[in-house]
Write an enzyme that holds these catalytic residues in place. Structure first.
Site, PDB file in Angstrom:
ATOM      1  N   ARG A 138      -2.901   1.124  -9.931  1.00  0.00           N
ATOM      2  CA  ARG A 138      -1.935   2.058  -9.343  1.00  0.00           C
ATOM      3  C   ARG A 138      -0.603   2.072 -10.081  1.00  0.00           C
ATOM      4  O   ARG A 138       0.128   3.068 -10.004  1.00  0.00           O
ATOM      5  CB  ARG A 138      -1.724   1.728  -7.856  1.00  0.00           C
ATOM      6  CG  ARG A 138      -2.910   2.119  -6.988  1.00  0.00           C
ATOM      7  CD  ARG A 138      -2.707   1.795  -5.530  1.00  0.00           C
ATOM      8  NE  ARG A 138      -3.855   2.248  -4.740  1.00  0.00           N
ATOM      9  CZ  ARG A 138      -4.085   1.911  -3.483  1.00  0.00           C
ATOM     10  NH1 ARG A 138      -3.231   1.105  -2.855  1.00  0.00           N
ATOM     11  NH2 ARG A 138      -5.150   2.361  -2.853  1.00  0.00           N
ATOM     12  N   LYS A 193      -6.196  -2.523  -7.320  1.00  0.00           N
ATOM     13  CA  LYS A 193      -6.577  -1.762  -6.132  1.00  0.00           C
ATOM     14  C   LYS A 193      -7.743  -0.834  -6.509  1.00  0.00           C
ATOM     15  O   LYS A 193      -8.500  -1.120  -7.434  1.00  0.00           O
ATOM     16  CB  LYS A 193      -5.370  -0.979  -5.619  1.00  0.00           C
ATOM     17  CG  LYS A 193      -4.259  -1.850  -5.049  1.00  0.00           C
ATOM     18  CD  LYS A 193      -4.655  -2.464  -3.718  1.00  0.00           C
ATOM     19  CE  LYS A 193      -3.508  -3.175  -3.057  1.00  0.00           C
ATOM     20  NZ  LYS A 193      -3.869  -3.667  -1.682  1.00  0.00           N
ATOM     21  N   ARG A 197      -4.948   6.948  -2.016  1.00  0.00           N
ATOM     22  CA  ARG A 197      -3.488   6.882  -1.878  1.00  0.00           C
ATOM     23  C   ARG A 197      -2.784   7.616  -3.020  1.00  0.00           C
ATOM     24  O   ARG A 197      -1.708   8.188  -2.821  1.00  0.00           O
ATOM     25  CB  ARG A 197      -3.015   5.436  -1.778  1.00  0.00           C
ATOM     26  CG  ARG A 197      -3.487   4.765  -0.500  1.00  0.00           C
ATOM     27  CD  ARG A 197      -2.788   3.448  -0.234  1.00  0.00           C
ATOM     28  NE  ARG A 197      -3.387   2.789   0.914  1.00  0.00           N
ATOM     29  CZ  ARG A 197      -3.088   3.063   2.184  1.00  0.00           C
ATOM     30  NH1 ARG A 197      -2.176   3.991   2.458  1.00  0.00           N
ATOM     31  NH2 ARG A 197      -3.675   2.423   3.173  1.00  0.00           N
ATOM     32  N   ASP A 244       0.811  -1.218   0.000  1.00  0.00           N
ATOM     33  CA  ASP A 244       0.000   0.000   0.000  1.00  0.00           C
ATOM     34  C   ASP A 244       0.844   1.269   0.000  1.00  0.00           C
ATOM     35  O   ASP A 244       0.330   2.347  -0.304  1.00  0.00           O
ATOM     36  CB  ASP A 244      -0.939   0.014   1.204  1.00  0.00           C
ATOM     37  CG  ASP A 244      -2.088  -0.977   1.058  1.00  0.00           C
ATOM     38  OD1 ASP A 244      -2.468  -1.257  -0.093  1.00  0.00           O
ATOM     39  OD2 ASP A 244      -2.585  -1.466   2.086  1.00  0.00           O
TER      40      ASP A 244
END
Length: 224
Positions: free
Chosen positions: A136, A132, A178, A105
């Protein structure tokens, strides 16, 4: 506990606790660790959970030459501690295998940091990043390139050559909290700042992120 199986026997009497320490999330602390490594003054983060199954990001930072001071405690029954970082020169490294699993992560923010490290950073075995909240791998690669970074996309990761100056850009977060937080931190190294679109998703994991970042000297202007 028997290897990968945990069993619980029911019927136990539960008793209230007068006080309980809940460890802070190291995944969230990672944004502050990188911010501290990119700014001038010391930055200390208190009450961070340091369970060794979750400390892959600290191992990656160590491999990059970062010195993170740790004051550990087990007051909560779970290892916790304070982490102190300061700006320092870093070097590229390789992330693969078990280390990727333990830091999966944190890879978006570590990729941002890698653009400012000397030499090559290679991230492999990270296919999970493609499923995710968004892909990403492709998103981080595309957004870092838009800021002028030298990044090569791989099927299972990316290669980043640094250090490179980061320029202004418009960041599309792909509705991923994120990605949003990682590129707000990246804006620290952009001479003229950046625009990060769709940051409301940050509230899902880190309420008041912008307000707290501004308290350490960042200049994040929130707009609807």
């Amino acid at each position: 506990v028997d290897e990968n199986t945990a069993s619980v026997l029911g019927g136990a009497a539960l008793h209230p606790q007068s006080q309980m320490m809940v460890p802070g999330d190291l995944s969230s602390a990672a944004f502050w660790l990188v911010a501290g490594l990119l700014r001038g003054d010391d930055l200390t983060i208190h009450g961070v959970g340091l369970n060794p199954t979750r400390t892959g990001v600290l191992d990656v930072l160590a491999a990059m030459g970062a010195s993170v001071e740790i004051q550990a405690s087990d007051a909560s029954g779970e290892p916790i501690g304070s982490l102190t970082v300061r700006r320092q020169d870093l070097r590229g490294t390789r992330l693969s295998g078990d280390l990727v699993v333990r830091a999966i992560d944190e890879i978006p923010i570590l990729a941002v940091l890698a653009t400012q490290a000397h030499g090559r950073t290679e991230i492999r075995d990270a296919q999970e990043l493609r499923v995710k909240e968004c892909d990403r791998i492709s998103t981080v690669v595309a957004m870092l390139r838009s800021m002028g970074a030298s990044v090569t996309e791989l099927e299972d990761g990316m290669i980043i050559d640094g250090p490179t100056p980061l320029c202004s850009a418009i960041i599309d977060t792909q509705h991923d909290h994120r990605i949003a937080m990682s590129f707000l931190v990246a804006g620290m190294r952009s001479k003229n700042g950046i625009k990060v679109r769709d940051c409301k998703n940050i509230e899902t994991s880190f309420p008041n992120f912008a307000h707290i970042m501004n308290s350490i000297g960042m200049k994040i202007n929130e707009k609807n």
